[in-house]
Design a protein around this motif. Structure first.
Motif, mmCIF file in Angstrom:
data_model
loop_
_atom_site.group_PDB
_atom_site.id
_atom_site.type_symbol
_atom_site.label_atom_id
_atom_site.label_comp_id
_atom_site.label_asym_id
_atom_site.label_seq_id
_atom_site.Cartn_x
_atom_site.Cartn_y
_atom_site.Cartn_z
ATOM 1 N N ARG A 1 0.856 -1.193 0.000
ATOM 2 C CA ARG A 1 0.000 0.000 0.000
ATOM 3 C C ARG A 1 0.889 1.239 0.000
ATOM 4 O O ARG A 1 0.611 2.210 0.686
ATOM 5 C CB ARG A 1 -0.921 0.010 1.226
ATOM 6 C CG ARG A 1 -1.730 -1.260 1.345
ATOM 7 C CD ARG A 1 -2.492 -1.294 2.626
ATOM 8 N NE ARG A 1 -3.650 -0.396 2.583
ATOM 9 C CZ ARG A 1 -4.167 0.160 3.652
ATOM 10 N NH1 ARG A 1 -3.650 -0.038 4.831
ATOM 11 N NH2 ARG A 1 -5.202 0.947 3.537
ATOM 12 N N ASP B 1 -7.733 -11.096 -3.821
ATOM 13 C CA ASP B 1 -7.145 -10.924 -2.487
ATOM 14 C C ASP B 1 -6.342 -9.622 -2.415
ATOM 15 O O ASP B 1 -6.346 -8.936 -1.401
ATOM 16 C CB ASP B 1 -6.229 -12.097 -2.162
ATOM 17 C CG ASP B 1 -6.979 -13.405 -2.183
ATOM 18 O OD1 ASP B 1 -7.115 -14.029 -1.140
ATOM 19 O OD2 ASP B 1 -7.459 -13.783 -3.284
ATOM 20 N N ASN C 1 -6.976 -6.911 -4.039
ATOM 21 C CA ASN C 1 -7.948 -5.825 -3.886
ATOM 22 C C ASN C 1 -8.354 -5.672 -2.431
ATOM 23 O O ASN C 1 -8.385 -4.566 -1.895
ATOM 24 C CB ASN C 1 -9.211 -6.122 -4.707
ATOM 25 C CG ASN C 1 -8.998 -5.914 -6.183
ATOM 26 O OD1 ASN C 1 -7.998 -5.327 -6.586
ATOM 27 N ND2 ASN C 1 -9.914 -6.400 -6.994
ATOM 28 N N VAL C 2 -8.673 -6.788 -1.791
ATOM 29 C CA VAL C 2 -9.125 -6.728 -0.404
ATOM 30 C C VAL C 2 -7.981 -6.249 0.502
ATOM 31 O O VAL C 2 -8.198 -5.489 1.441
ATOM 32 C CB VAL C 2 -9.677 -8.094 0.052
ATOM 33 C CG1 VAL C 2 -10.180 -8.022 1.480
ATOM 34 C CG2 VAL C 2 -10.807 -8.537 -0.869
ATOM 35 N N LEU D 1 -5.844 -4.095 -0.150
ATOM 36 C CA LEU D 1 -5.717 -2.637 -0.255
ATOM 37 C C LEU D 1 -6.477 -1.932 0.858
ATOM 38 O O LEU D 1 -6.195 -0.786 1.186
ATOM 39 C CB LEU D 1 -6.249 -2.136 -1.604
ATOM 40 C CG LEU D 1 -5.364 -2.311 -2.835
ATOM 41 C CD1 LEU D 1 -6.032 -1.675 -4.038
ATOM 42 C CD2 LEU D 1 -4.002 -1.671 -2.615
ATOM 43 N N LEU D 2 -7.479 -2.600 1.439
ATOM 44 C CA LEU D 2 -8.282 -1.975 2.491
ATOM 45 C C LEU D 2 -7.555 -2.000 3.833
ATOM 46 O O LEU D 2 -8.048 -1.455 4.816
ATOM 47 C CB LEU D 2 -9.619 -2.701 2.634
ATOM 48 C CG LEU D 2 -10.458 -2.817 1.373
ATOM 49 C CD1 LEU D 2 -11.684 -3.667 1.644
ATOM 50 C CD2 LEU D 2 -10.876 -1.439 0.884
ATOM 51 N N GLN E 1 -8.989 -5.308 7.931
ATOM 52 C CA GLN E 1 -10.228 -5.477 7.166
ATOM 53 C C GLN E 1 -10.127 -6.680 6.244
ATOM 54 O O GLN E 1 -11.108 -7.398 6.037
ATOM 55 C CB GLN E 1 -10.520 -4.216 6.346
ATOM 56 C CG GLN E 1 -11.054 -3.084 7.193
ATOM 57 C CD GLN E 1 -11.679 -1.991 6.349
ATOM 58 O OE1 GLN E 1 -12.484 -2.250 5.466
ATOM 59 N NE2 GLN E 1 -11.304 -0.760 6.607
ATOM 60 N N PRO F 1 -7.951 0.973 -9.573
ATOM 61 C CA PRO F 1 -7.130 0.156 -8.679
ATOM 62 C C PRO F 1 -7.470 -1.336 -8.673
ATOM 63 O O PRO F 1 -6.792 -2.105 -8.016
ATOM 64 C CB PRO F 1 -7.447 0.754 -7.306
ATOM 65 C CG PRO F 1 -8.852 1.225 -7.436
ATOM 66 C CD PRO F 1 -9.042 1.650 -8.873
ATOM 67 N N ASP F 2 -8.524 -1.744 -9.395
ATOM 68 C CA ASP F 2 -8.950 -3.145 -9.327
ATOM 69 C C ASP F 2 -7.922 -4.042 -10.013
ATOM 70 O O ASP F 2 -7.716 -3.955 -11.225
ATOM 71 C CB ASP F 2 -10.323 -3.293 -9.994
ATOM 72 C CG ASP F 2 -10.952 -4.631 -9.659
ATOM 73 O OD1 ASP F 2 -10.225 -5.633 -9.573
ATOM 74 O OD2 ASP F 2 -12.186 -4.665 -9.491
ATOM 75 N N ARG G 1 -7.924 -7.017 -10.910
ATOM 76 C CA ARG G 1 -8.365 -7.948 -11.936
ATOM 77 C C ARG G 1 -8.187 -7.365 -13.329
ATOM 78 O O ARG G 1 -7.988 -8.083 -14.297
ATOM 79 C CB ARG G 1 -9.838 -8.322 -11.698
ATOM 80 C CG ARG G 1 -10.024 -9.221 -10.492
ATOM 81 C CD ARG G 1 -11.476 -9.376 -10.131
ATOM 82 N NE ARG G 1 -12.056 -8.105 -9.681
ATOM 83 C CZ ARG G 1 -13.317 -7.953 -9.326
ATOM 84 N NH1 ARG G 1 -14.142 -8.968 -9.384
ATOM 85 N NH2 ARG G 1 -13.758 -6.776 -8.912
ATOM 86 N N GLU H 1 -2.700 9.005 -4.330
ATOM 87 C CA GLU H 1 -2.750 7.713 -3.688
ATOM 88 C C GLU H 1 -2.224 6.701 -4.672
ATOM 89 O O GLU H 1 -1.790 7.060 -5.749
ATOM 90 C CB GLU H 1 -4.181 7.386 -3.294
ATOM 91 C CG GLU H 1 -5.066 7.208 -4.492
ATOM 92 C CD GLU H 1 -6.409 7.866 -4.296
ATOM 93 O OE1 GLU H 1 -7.314 7.517 -5.032
ATOM 94 O OE2 GLU H 1 -6.532 8.735 -3.429
ATOM 95 N N LEU H 2 -2.317 5.451 -4.303
ATOM 96 C CA LEU H 2 -1.826 4.397 -5.185
ATOM 97 C C LEU H 2 -2.520 4.434 -6.524
ATOM 98 O O LEU H 2 -3.713 4.533 -6.600
ATOM 99 C CB LEU H 2 -2.088 3.036 -4.565
ATOM 100 C CG LEU H 2 -1.021 2.548 -3.605
ATOM 101 C CD1 LEU H 2 -1.296 1.100 -3.282
ATOM 102 C CD2 LEU H 2 0.349 2.688 -4.201
#
Lengths: 339, 293
Positions: free
Chosen positions: A92, A222, A224-225, A227-228, A232, A282-283, A285, A338-339
């Motif tokens: 991140r 994973d 993507n998740v 990144l939170l 989380q 940012p996705d 996929r 941001e990223l």
């Protein structure tokens, strides 16, 4: 538009761009070959004999001289851009690049040691094998240093990576001081180069990279998740530590496979993912395949520039010289906050 | 809002002798509680009492030093992240999402616990996401970037993500902390409705009036222990508030909602009669340092 359609559209577009860059690159050099002829040569090549006729000299130049180097550039571009995308998401951190955990420094030590040391390394290791092993060892070492009780905090990993890179940098400097006759070769390797590529060198990375890329693609959700934030991500069912281990290992091996062959090519893994993130979001996929294809085009294009001047220069110089201003332009015009 | 709800024999959430140390300090010091299905439980207490730590421990993010947490009969801290995330869904206190995901993508992440790595997106996944968007009234901005939303809208999106998880236990850390009064009431109404439909909600809530108005039960925590538990009216007494918050307060009935209302008084406003004991200093090391570990 659904994600699937967008991914397909971007992948198709970027594949088209890569094809164009490839044809232009194969036509560029001391002997200039028109794109139509290049296309004919490519289409009449062994795997797909479509019965096109092309002059023999053009065939030899394109297929035996230029194409290995172009294909290697494309694969290395894919490896660096993909690993960069993963590292930035994983940490991140917008400044993370493929070599953040010491892979490139490790490869450099391995390669420079092979060139400089007066004795042969054990087992008769070739330069590339030594570079690859040292790269993987460095990454593994950084991971071990940063891991305590089964947990690897990313901040610790980042700092351990910086420290190990500095340490390996000292070793490289020491080796450079004692390199004597081979100084030129060492510096050339350190700057990153694709010259003198044969199909043999292409083979290794062509076999190793696709499965690694597929693994990363299967972890796109994973990522993507993640990144939170880790807490989380855990709450959303991601096995954080295991996922981190796999992502680190796979992207480190991909980077090692690339830098072991070409030396340290900077900036590709940093700016290509950033540029694509601005374009596709940012996705992972869609970001992973887009970055991979854009990275291939970028490195083929910059390497074409590197070899088309009066004297060939290391491609690492071109990627940095072109990449940095382009990145600064993006920074100013699109607000990379941001990223 | 406290209505009688179906109570099954097995408690959904059991916390037993929970002790948690963080950075050398004991934050939770023996928390015991049981919560039945379909209840909305508010966790109240002063800053630094351990509310957030309790929620994070129940979510499986912090391993306990002693005791255990069981949800639906399964001990959380022995389970994989995936198994835990099918039992517990959290809405974080900080709703900032640093990445330009669109709302639908973010809510779809709530289905991660139910998907295998190679599994396809199923009709059940799609239906759960649609339900969550409907339920939280976030359909209208499903295709917008999450960073373009206001704090209240983001909160509902994260609540939608938690709903998409389809977990029986919902954890909310200060769900109303950054919201205006309209959104505070809407959010708590929604959680209350979700509880009425059978989900169990555990929420850390600062505002005692709102907690009293919406929660079925309150858990008053002070210095890492449960000092009072039960219906809001029995928990929020003047003496309990004085002990837990070190504050003088008047507890009255809200004329509009009919629920308990707490009015904290400053030193100057305290009734002179019991001023001497109401401002008595608390023992040293009582940990009301204003931080929430």
């Amino acid at each position: 538009m659904t994600l699937r359609t967008r991914t397909l559209a971007w992948s198709t577009g970027l594949t088209g761009l890569l094809a164009v860059v490839l044809v232009i690159s194969a036509g560029t050099g001391p002997v200039s070959i028109p794109p139509a002829t290049v296309a004919k040569v490519l289409l009449s090549a062994d795997p797909i004999p479509l019965g096109f006729e092309a002059p023999r000299t053009s065939r030899v130049i394109v297929l035996n001289v230029r194409l290995p180097r172009i294909v290697l550039a494309a694969f290395v571009g894919v490896a660096l851009a993909t690993a960069g995308t993963v590292m930035q998401g994983f940490f991140r951190n917008p400044m993370a690049d493929p070599s953040i955990i010491g892979v490139s420094s490790g490869a450099a030590v391995g390669a420079v040691a092979t060139i400089v040391l007066p004795f042969a390394l054990p087992f008769g290791l070739e330069l590339q094998a030594a570079a690859f092993l040292a790269a993987v060892l460095a990454a593994f070492g950084v991971y071990l240093i940063a891991t305590q009780g089964g947990h690897t905090p990313t901040a610790t990993l980042l700092l351990a990576g910086v420290a190990v890179q500095t340490f390996l940098g000292a070793i490289i400097s020491l080796l450079l001081l004692h390199s004597g006759q081979s100084l030129r070769r060492v510096v050339y390797w350190l700057m990153g180069h694709l010259g003198g590529t044969t199909w043999d060198e292409v083979q290794v990375i062509a076999v190793a990279l696709p499965p690694l890329f597929l693994v990363l693609l299967f972890y796109a959700r994973d990522l993507n998740v993640l990144l939170l934030g880790e807490e989380q991500a855990r709450g959303l069912g991601v096995e954080v530590e295991r996922t981190k281990r796999i992502l680190l290992a796979v992207s480190s091996v991909a980077t090692a496979a690339a830098v072991a062959v070409t030396g340290v090519i900077g900036f590709v893994g940093l700016i290509v993912p950033h540029g694509m993130r601005l374009l596709v979001g940012p996705d992972h996929r869609i970001l992973l395949p887009s970055s991979a294809l854009a990275g291939a085009s970028f490195l083929v294009a910059t390497d074409t520039l590197a070899r088309s001047g009066p004297a060939e220069i290391p491609v690492g110089i071109v990627t940095a010289a072109l990449g940095a201003p382009f990145f600064l332009y993006l920074l100013r015009s699109r607000e990379v906050t941001e990223l | 809002m406290s209505t009688d709800r179906a109570v099954s024999a097995e408690p959904l959430l059991t916390i037993d002798g929970l002790r948690v140390r963080l950075g050398g300090a004991t934050v939770l010091n023996g928390v015991d509680t049981e919560t039945d299905r379909g209840r909305f439980v508010g966790v109240v207490g002063p800053n630094g009492a351990g509310k957030t730590t309790l929620l994070r421990t129940v979510a499986g993010a912090i391993p306990p030093d002693a005791g255990h947490v069981a949800v639906d009969g399964q001990r959380i801290h022995g389970l994989s992240s995936k198994a835990t995330s099918r039992l517990v869904a959290s809405v974080p206190q900080d709703t900032t999402v640093a990445f330009e995901f669109d709302v639908r993508t973010l809510v779809e992440m709530g289905r991660n616990p139910h998907r295998s790595r190679f599994g396809r997106w199923t009709d059940a996944d799609a239906a759960a996401v649609e339900r969550a968007l409907d339920r939280t009234d976030t359909h209208q901005f499903a295709d917008r970037g999450v960073t373009t939303l206001s704090g209240g809208e983001r909160q509902r999106v994260l609540l939608a993500r938690a709903l998409a998880q389809d977990a029986p236990l919902l954890l909310l850390d200060e769900p109303t902390g950054s919201l205006d009064i309209n959104h505070q009431v809407r959010t708590l109404d929604l959680v209350s409705d979700l509880a009425a439909e059978g989900r169990t909600a555990l929420a850390a809530i600062h505002d005692l009036d709102l907690a009293a108005r919406y929660c079925d039960e309150l858990l008053l925590i002070s210095d890492g222990r449960v000092v009072a538990a039960g219906p809001p009216a029995t928990v929020l007494t003047e003496s309990a508030i004085r002990d837990a918050f070190d504050a003088t307060a008047v507890v009255s009935e809200n004329p509009v909602t009919g629920t308990v209302s707490v009015t904290a008084l400053g030193d100057d406003e305290a009734p002179s009669g019991d001023r001497s004991d109401s401002v008595a200093p608390r023992p040293a090391g009582s940990g009301s340092d204003g931080s929430e570990p």
